[in-house]
Design an enzyme around this catalytic site. Sequence first.
Site, mmCIF file in Angstrom:
data_model
loop_
_atom_site.group_PDB
_atom_site.id
_atom_site.type_symbol
_atom_site.label_atom_id
_atom_site.label_comp_id
_atom_site.label_asym_id
_atom_site.label_seq_id
_atom_site.Cartn_x
_atom_site.Cartn_y
_atom_site.Cartn_z
ATOM 1 N N ASP A 181 1.025 -1.012 -0.020
ATOM 2 C CA ASP A 181 -0.334 0.126 -0.308
ATOM 3 C C ASP A 181 0.773 1.471 0.140
ATOM 4 O O ASP A 181 2.062 1.360 0.335
ATOM 5 C CB ASP A 181 -0.619 -0.246 0.890
ATOM 6 C CG ASP A 181 -2.185 0.614 1.142
ATOM 7 O OD1 ASP A 181 -2.118 1.571 0.283
ATOM 8 O OD2 ASP A 181 -2.810 0.921 2.026
ATOM 9 N N ASN A 232 -10.443 -2.492 -6.772
ATOM 10 C CA ASN A 232 -10.072 -1.724 -7.155
ATOM 11 C C ASN A 232 -10.296 -1.732 -9.001
ATOM 12 O O ASN A 232 -9.645 -0.484 -9.965
ATOM 13 C CB ASN A 232 -8.713 -2.293 -7.728
ATOM 14 C CG ASN A 232 -7.960 -1.547 -6.546
ATOM 15 O OD1 ASN A 232 -6.623 -2.963 -5.936
ATOM 16 N ND2 ASN A 232 -8.349 -1.588 -5.576
#
Length: 242
Positions: free
Chosen positions: A16, A64
């Site tokens: 991340d 996503n």
Amino acid sequence: MAKKKNQLDHLAIIMDGNGRWAKERHLPRFVGHREGMENIRRIALAADDLGIKVLTLYAFSTENWARPKAEVDYLMNLPIHFFDHYMPELMAHHVKVNIMGFLDELPPKTYQVTQKAMAMTAQNSGMILNFAFNYGARREIVTAVKQLVSQVQTGTLSADDIDEQHFSKALMTHQFGDYQDPDLLLRTSGEQRLSNFLLWQLAYTELSFTKKYWPDFTKEDLIQVVKDYQMRDRRFGQIESE
Ligand code: V0D
């Protein structure tokens, strides 16, 4: 628990902070993704050096797809770049590539490169580099349930025989044998949540969080994470460990 105590065999990482890394530098997001991809190479080789047997990377979740189309398009090309640029190095290190997720939903070229990478490295006996790609843990579990139900319906499985071990066989990590469950989950960039990554497999996994953004996470950071892990007392629900 036949395994040696605190040997870090399977490390899972949620990579991340690539977008924030770019933003802090006033760079477009794709530069962060590109740097993040380059860091996979460095960290995978470092993990191999440290004797890690399975490295599972969370690259793209089923959620996503909601990002802007241009970004999704860029992301979908990363596996293609990744294998174009790094395949010789992965082969030289005998790395076996595995990609788990709902791969039939990927753009055809991206799908093809995943199949090619797995086929090319299938006979390699080194570290397993596993990408969770278009993966979601709840959906993985639901898919497993459906598979078992259909086996029960066709009479090849008795409902009484479904236990934890049998259930695990219907999950995407099944092929890793003794290393299905990560020993340690690391998430970069300061967030402390699982985000629908490996829910079943993380039941006894140790957790580690760092504030560093993924592109800034180094081999030295990894060595520290491994050391911290090795200091932990893993009891798997027991009172004392042996
Ligand atoms: C973007 C950090 C390699 C995370 C790493 C589409 C953000 C760089 C891959 C990859 C991504 C995926 C599958 C595969 C081989 C490589 C990748 C995504 C994002 C999601 F088989 N980097 N990378 N995939 N980024």
